[in-house]
Scaffold this motif. Structure first.
Motif, PDB file in Angstrom:
ATOM      1  N   LEU B  29       0.831  -1.203   0.000  1.00  0.00           N
ATOM      2  CA  LEU B  29       0.000   0.000   0.000  1.00  0.00           C
ATOM      3  C   LEU B  29       0.864   1.250   0.000  1.00  0.00           C
ATOM      4  O   LEU B  29       0.526   2.260  -0.607  1.00  0.00           O
ATOM      5  CB  LEU B  29      -0.935  -0.003   1.220  1.00  0.00           C
ATOM      6  N   GLY B  30       2.022   1.176   0.680  1.00  0.00           N
ATOM      7  CA  GLY B  30       2.917   2.320   0.695  1.00  0.00           C
ATOM      8  C   GLY B  30       3.504   2.596  -0.683  1.00  0.00           C
ATOM      9  O   GLY B  30       3.695   3.741  -1.077  1.00  0.00           O
ATOM     10  N   LEU B  31       3.759   1.515  -1.435  1.00  0.00           N
ATOM     11  CA  LEU B  31       4.333   1.689  -2.774  1.00  0.00           C
ATOM     12  C   LEU B  31       3.271   2.037  -3.806  1.00  0.00           C
ATOM     13  O   LEU B  31       3.583   2.544  -4.875  1.00  0.00           O
ATOM     14  CB  LEU B  31       5.052   0.399  -3.201  1.00  0.00           C
ATOM     15  N   PHE B  32       1.996   1.754  -3.453  1.00  0.00           N
ATOM     16  CA  PHE B  32       0.918   1.838  -4.433  1.00  0.00           C
ATOM     17  C   PHE B  32       0.897   3.134  -5.248  1.00  0.00           C
ATOM     18  O   PHE B  32       0.864   3.090  -6.484  1.00  0.00           O
ATOM     19  CB  PHE B  32      -0.430   1.602  -3.741  1.00  0.00           C
ATOM     20  N   PRO B  33       0.922   4.323  -4.598  1.00  0.00           N
ATOM     21  CA  PRO B  33       0.807   5.547  -5.405  1.00  0.00           C
ATOM     22  C   PRO B  33       1.923   5.669  -6.425  1.00  0.00           C
ATOM     23  O   PRO B  33       1.685   6.105  -7.558  1.00  0.00           O
ATOM     24  CB  PRO B  33       0.903   6.671  -4.369  1.00  0.00           C
ATOM     25  N   PHE B  34       3.153   5.256  -6.038  1.00  0.00           N
ATOM     26  CA  PHE B  34       4.291   5.413  -6.952  1.00  0.00           C
ATOM     27  C   PHE B  34       4.175   4.448  -8.129  1.00  0.00           C
ATOM     28  O   PHE B  34       4.419   4.810  -9.280  1.00  0.00           O
ATOM     29  CB  PHE B  34       5.587   5.190  -6.178  1.00  0.00           C
ATOM     30  N   VAL B  35       3.763   3.199  -7.817  1.00  0.00           N
ATOM     31  CA  VAL B  35       3.596   2.202  -8.882  1.00  0.00           C
ATOM     32  C   VAL B  35       2.498   2.653  -9.846  1.00  0.00           C
ATOM     33  O   VAL B  35       2.643   2.613 -11.068  1.00  0.00           O
ATOM     34  CB  VAL B  35       3.268   0.825  -8.274  1.00  0.00           C
ATOM     35  N   ASN B  37       1.561   5.583 -10.413  1.00  0.00           N
ATOM     36  CA  ASN B  37       2.046   6.724 -11.178  1.00  0.00           C
ATOM     37  C   ASN B  37       2.922   6.261 -12.325  1.00  0.00           C
ATOM     38  O   ASN B  37       2.843   6.774 -13.444  1.00  0.00           O
ATOM     39  CB  ASN B  37       2.819   7.660 -10.244  1.00  0.00           C
ATOM     40  N   LEU B  38       3.763   5.256 -12.047  1.00  0.00           N
ATOM     41  CA  LEU B  38       4.631   4.716 -13.098  1.00  0.00           C
ATOM     42  C   LEU B  38       3.807   4.125 -14.224  1.00  0.00           C
ATOM     43  O   LEU B  38       4.121   4.301 -15.397  1.00  0.00           O
ATOM     44  CB  LEU B  38       5.545   3.644 -12.505  1.00  0.00           C
ATOM     45  N   ILE B  39       2.748   3.419 -13.853  1.00  0.00           N
ATOM     46  CA  ILE B  39       1.952   2.722 -14.875  1.00  0.00           C
ATOM     47  C   ILE B  39       1.165   3.715 -15.709  1.00  0.00           C
ATOM     48  O   ILE B  39       1.200   3.697 -16.933  1.00  0.00           O
ATOM     49  CB  ILE B  39       1.000   1.702 -14.210  1.00  0.00           C
ATOM     50  N   THR B  40       0.425   4.590 -15.012  1.00  0.00           N
ATOM     51  CA  THR B  40      -0.478   5.463 -15.755  1.00  0.00           C
ATOM     52  C   THR B  40       0.203   6.758 -16.180  1.00  0.00           C
ATOM     53  O   THR B  40      -0.214   7.392 -17.149  1.00  0.00           O
ATOM     54  CB  THR B  40      -1.705   5.820 -14.907  1.00  0.00           C
ATOM     55  N   GLY B  41       1.250   7.151 -15.436  1.00  0.00           N
ATOM     56  CA  GLY B  41       1.932   8.389 -15.769  1.00  0.00           C
ATOM     57  C   GLY B  41       1.079   9.625 -15.614  1.00  0.00           C
ATOM     58  O   GLY B  41       1.247  10.618 -16.307  1.00  0.00           O
ATOM     59  N   GLY B  47      -5.294  12.965 -11.472  1.00  0.00           N
ATOM     60  CA  GLY B  47      -5.953  11.949 -12.287  1.00  0.00           C
ATOM     61  C   GLY B  47      -6.305  10.688 -11.536  1.00  0.00           C
ATOM     62  O   GLY B  47      -6.735  10.721 -10.382  1.00  0.00           O
ATOM     63  N   ILE B  48      -6.079   9.565 -12.222  1.00  0.00           N
ATOM     64  CA  ILE B  48      -6.542   8.282 -11.707  1.00  0.00           C
ATOM     65  C   ILE B  48      -5.779   7.897 -10.448  1.00  0.00           C
ATOM     66  O   ILE B  48      -6.337   7.294  -9.529  1.00  0.00           O
ATOM     67  CB  ILE B  48      -6.430   7.204 -12.798  1.00  0.00           C
TER      68      ILE B  48
END
Lengths: 497, 375
Positions: B29-35, B37-41, B47-48
């Motif tokens: 969950l801690g990594l979730f926002p960064f991951v 962000n990497l995926i959707t950019g 945004g999403i």
């Protein structure tokens, strides 16, 4: 003698307190507002009693806190109101229900033969599953494209456009009778299939005796005949009902609500509550979920709107009656009581509550069934040990409780808006009533309901006087309950732990 | 009070092993926002990614609430229907203080630390949070004081009625200039550095930290000697009384702990929504909590967290699928669970774990891979 004193003392104290309160209120408020407030309180108390009576019996006998009681109250109101304004829906759907019940009633008749059936274990496992699946499929086809949605429109239409020759303002023609026959037939077969599956064919561990077969066959036959008649006259019957005298129709609506409550309550007890008696907490959760579902189903069928039921003609004539006789002759909407103009329909609600209390008292004290119920409240295991089928009594009491709530619902319908959340407030007050009066005691429920109703009415009056909102009066009922519970942890008339 | 018999020291490594599932979840969950962000950019705060952070924030807060409720019904076996009162009490205290007290305080005083940084809003925030906790504790004390002599259904009804009274007070028009009556409080002026729309990521981590800390504190509580006594009281109250414990004391302790966390969750929720509405104190909120706990499994602590997440996603999913009448489907699922899986997801999992393990071994043998090494 000591025992008798203990019983009489709270009642005597209550009577003295009530008399004191009446004297104080009469002198303090003046006749007019005192009478009006008291009558309003009695109306509310009467409605509270109708909800609380079922709750307290159900809890006292089987320790079930029924959180779906308010939903049942609401359903009763919807059913009665639907019957009163446009019974097409009820008459359209009842053949299917009766056919299903007729098929289901075969269960005790076929069970003795089926469990002795020699089949291998694999088939014995799978046969019921296949039967259930088939039955569900058939129910789906029976209800498929049945014109029962959009009740919100049809129900509203009928009452406004009723004429002498065509009381049903249906724009589209109903399904031809020849095609409609398929639906009850399907339901009959699916009911029989479910009976077949629940009988557990080939299961040697089951036990069943064929007894009273004629009686059971008569039930099945009667249900079947009812199905046939209802199907054949399904267009004529609603018209007949709508052309009836409004008072008679209202009376019939009340009977429909009661019957509906009895049947529905019985079904719920058997299918949903009975498997959970070993886990009491889960019964509460089950009834919570049930109230959820019922409320949503009602919103699907009738749309989430609030309806106003028209009062029956006996209470609808504009103008004030000076005496009771005049009211009976003309059917006025208001009546003069000690100089106070009071709506006659609310008097009817008070009378309905009283009649219900008398009915329960007679049932509990004068019949064998009532004796069993009272004994069951004391000690269910002992009653069972004496050879009485307590489970059957449970089912009956649950059904009775639901029926009373449903009757309360239709009684309240011309008085408050008919809407999906109408039961919730009454359920809350019903719970408080039951706790106040002591769980399992119908006398306690009666006294508690009167206390709460009067407290609400007078609370509202004083809140208005002191320019507070009525919400404060609502909260006052909780305070009364807390005080009573602090003094007597098991309520006014509850049994001691 | 007798001393706890086992004074074995629980090593840090042991805790990590025991809570490995939860810790992995936390890291994910801690990594979730960064991951994400990497995926959707789409940017961390846009945004999403921002939308899903919002969903997860609501989930974290609801998870804490469900855990606190689980403490009552799962661990202590107390069927209380008044939990919304704690939640709403915390939420209202936070919102009321920030709306009516915060601005006046900030206009009169200015508190700075020696470096010159202005920490007035921080002080206001901390004071409001503490006040929420205190109010929730007071409500909890009121509940347990009035219900000390009651049992079973009477108890359930009393808590329901008390919560209803608080709900009525929240809705009452008499206090409209304070509470906003039916409307509730909206647009609560929460500190600018905490604004969940501007600093979504910051709020996300605060909420996550809130969940993690709450989880470990509640876990510590249930594993403590007091927690053991509470569970034992649930199993057999008479026997505990015989041994010399007073069940009422322990019930009060449970009540206070549960109300504390529910109140804090309420405060967080009012920060997140920037509002406090009467519906937060209504019986519907309690029922929702109950559903979360039942869904996940009573008395497991991790279950309510899963239940809260499931409820969040299920309600979204069902709403997309069935429209406004989705509670119908949800209610049917609920009845199904009560009838057939009374122990919830985690409870059923724990019951069936041996079976599943055996099935997995059979499956592996079927695939022809090496049989498990036998020692």
């Amino acid at each position: 003698m000591k025992f008798a004193w203990k019983k009489i003392l709270p009642i005597g104290a209550a009577i003295i307190m009530v008399l004191l309160l009446i004297a104080w209120g009469w002198t303090g408020l003046g006749t007019a507002s005192f009478v009006r407030t008291t009558l309003s309180g009695l109306t509310l108390g009467s409605l509270f009693f109708m909800v609380a009576a079922g709750l307290t019996l159900i809890f006292g006998l089987m320790d079930v806190l029924n959180f779906a009681h308010g939903a049942m109250f609401m359903l009763g109101a919807y059913m009665g109101w639907q019957f009163y304004t446009n019974p097409t829906f009820i008459f359209g759907i009842s053949p299917l229900i009766f056919a299903f019940a007729s098929g289901l009633m075969l269960l005790p008749l076929i069970k003795p033969a089926l469990i002795r059936w020699e089949i291998n274990s694999k088939l014995q496992q799978n046969l019921p599953r296949i039967a259930y699946a088939l039955a569900l499929l058939m129910i789906f086809f029976a209800f498929n494209q049945l014109d029962i949605m959009g009740l919100a429109d049809t129900a509203m239409v009928a009452i406004t456009t009723t004429t002498a020759d065509n009381p049903l303002a249906e724009l589209s023609a109903q399904e031809p009778l020849l095609r409609f026959w398929v639906r009850p037939a399907l339901m009959l077969v699916s009911g029989a299939l479910i009976a077949f599956a629940t009988a557990k064919p080939g299961d040697k561990t089951e036990f069943a005796v064929a007894e009273k077969t004629t009686q059971k066959w008569i039930i099945v036959a009667a249900l079947f005949v009812a199905t046939v008649l209802l199907t054949a006259f399904r267009e004529a019957l609603p018209e007949t009902v709508l052309l009836m005298n409004g008072n008679l129709r209202f009376f019939l609506a009340m009977i429909v609500a009661v019957l509906f409550g009895l049947v529905f309550g019985g079904i719920i007890e058997i299918t949903l509550i009975r498997p959970l008696y070993q886990r009491a907490t889960f019964i509460v959760l089950m009834t919570l979920g049930l109230s959820f579902v019922i409320r949503e189903v009602v919103q699907v069928l009738w749309d989430p709107l609030a309806y106003q039921m028209v009062r029956p003609p006996f209470f609808a004539q504009p103008g004030k009656a000076e005496t009771v006789l005049e009211w009976f002759r003309n059917g006025n909407s208001t009546l003069n009581i000690f100089g106070v103009t009071f709506p006659t329909y609310r008097l009817f609600i008070i009378a309905l509550g009283l009649v219900m209390f008398i009915f329960i008292t007679l049932l509990m004290t004068r019949t064998r069934l009532g004796m069993i119920i009272r004994a069951g409240v004391q000690d269910p295991e002992m009653v069972e040990a004496l050879g009485i089928n307590v489970r059957q009594v449970f089912t009956f009491v649950f059904a009775l409780g639901i029926a009373m709530a449903a009757l309360g619902g239709i009684g309240a319908a011309p008085f408050i808006p008919v809407q999906p959340l109408m039961g919730d407030q009454f359920q809350m007050q019903g719970f408080i009533t039951v706790v106040l009066g002591g769980m399992g005691s119908y006398v306690g429920a009666f006294i508690g309901a009167l206390t709460l109703g009067l407290a609400r009415a007078f609370g509202d009056y004083f809140a208005l006087k002191l320019s507070l909102s009525p919400a404060i009066a609502e909260a006052s009922t909780v305070i009364i309950m807390i005080i009573v519970l602090l003094i007597r942890p098991s309520g006014l008339f509850g049994k001691k732990e | 009070m007798p001393e706890p018999t086992s004074t074995k020291k629980i090593s840090f490594r042991k805790i990590i092993r025991r809570e490995s599932g939860f810790l992995v979840l936390t890291v994910l969950l801690g990594l979730f926002p960064f991951v994400m962000n990497l995926i959707t950019g789409s940017g961390l705060n846009d945004g999403i990614t921002k939308y899903w952070q919002g969903q997860l924030i609501a989930f974290f807060i609801m998870a804490v609430l469900a855990m606190s409720y689980d403490l009552l019904i799962g661990y202590a076996g107390i069927l209380s229907f008044g939990h919304a009162a704690f939640f709403g009490g915390g939420a209202y205290t936070m919102a009321l203080l920030l709306t009516h007290w915060g601005p006046t305080f900030a206009s009169r005083y200015r508190i700075t630390i020696p470096g010159g940084t202005d920490i007035t809003t921080l002080i206001i925030f901390i004071a409001s949070l503490l006040a929420s906790a205190v109010v929730a504790l007071l409500i909890g004390a009121l509940f347990s004081a009035t219900s000390a002599r009651l049992k079973g259904a009477y108890f359930a009804m009393l808590t329901l009625a008390l919560a209803e009274a608080i709900h009525i007070l929240a809705k009452a028009t008499d206090f409209v200039q304070w509470t906003g009556a039916d409307e509730g409080l909206h647009g609560v002026p929460i500190p600018a550095w905490l604004n969940p729309t501007q600093f979504r990521l910051r709020f996300y981590f605060i909420a996550l930290a809130f969940l993690v800390i709450s989880y470990f504190v509640i876990r510590r509580f249930t594993n403590s000697p007091t927690g053991r006594v509470i569970v034992a009281t649930r199993e057999n109250e008479d026997r505990m009384r015989m041994i010399g414990y007073n069940p009422a004391t322990y019930r009060t302790i449970t009540f206070l702990t549960a109300s504390l966390f529910a109140g804090l969750a309420g405060a967080m929720y009012s920060l997140w929504n920037m509002s406090a509405t009467p519906s937060m104190t209504s019986a519907v909120t309690t029922v929702n909590m109950l559903i979360m706990v039942i869904l996940g499994g009573m008395g497991t602590l991790i279950g309510p967290i899963i239940g809260a997440g499931l409820m969040q996603t299920l309600s979204q999913f069902l709403y997309n699928f069935f429209g406004a009448r989705w509670p119908l489907v949800f209610g049917l699922i609920f009845i199904f669970i009560v009838l057939f899986f009374p122990y919830g997801i985690v409870g059923t999992w724990r019951l069936k774990q041996p079976d599943l393990k055996a099935g997995w071994e059979r499956f592996r043998r079927l695939l022809g891979s090496k049989p498990p090494e036998q020692q």
